[in-house]
Design a protein around this motif. Sequence first.
Motif, short mmCIF file in Angstrom:
data_model
loop_
_atom_site.label_atom_id
_atom_site.label_comp_id
_atom_site.label_asym_id
_atom_site.label_seq_id
_atom_site.Cartn_x
_atom_site.Cartn_y
_atom_site.Cartn_z
N HIS A 124 44.23 49.87 37.92
CA HIS A 124 43.87 49.97 39.61
C HIS A 124 42.68 51.42 39.79
CE1 HIS A 124 43.79 46.02 40.97
NE2 HIS A 124 45.11 46.27 40.79
N ASN A 157 42.13 41.49 45.90
CA ASN A 157 43.14 41.11 44.88
C ASN A 157 42.91 41.76 43.50
OD1 ASN A 157 44.91 43.87 44.45
ND2 ASN A 157 46.58 42.26 45.06
N HIS A 164 39.87 51.06 42.64
CA HIS A 164 39.20 49.72 43.75
C HIS A 164 39.69 49.95 44.54
CE1 HIS A 164 39.96 47.45 39.87
NE2 HIS A 164 38.67 47.54 40.56
N ASP A 192 42.43 42.17 40.13
CA ASP A 192 43.39 41.90 38.90
C ASP A 192 43.62 41.15 37.78
OD1 ASP A 192 44.97 42.86 40.64
OD2 ASP A 192 46.38 41.29 41.50
#
Length: 134
Positions: free
Chosen positions: A80, A101, A85, A105
Amino acid sequence: MFMTNMTLEERMSRATVAWMKREPSLAGVLMIGEVYIPDTLNGRVITACTNGRDEWYGRSFMEALNDAQLRFVKLHEVYHKMYRHPTTWGHLAKIDHRLANMSMDFDIDWRIMNAYGKDGFVEMPENIAYGDGE
């Protein structure tokens, strides 16, 4: 090999060193920011999250993981940060935080398992709550 009982903090340090040995190019990202291991964050039990610099790992979640799963979660949060991100996709998170998210992920998990999951160095933990990070 005889192992003494290690604290979670020691296991996390060992996971970081293992990643630096395996992928020296990640050393810079692995060392950015602080690592926090609280019981809760903002009154909630957490798995793991990052703000793009610092990392938070839920103590009860992490203590239940084996070393391969712990290495997976560590690298997941580092990815991340590496992909930036929180800033790159922050505008999407403002629209639908959970969905943005989850998308990030799923991409990260696929990348980690494709690159490192074949030899058992990492193992994806079961029952991960996608999109529930901070």
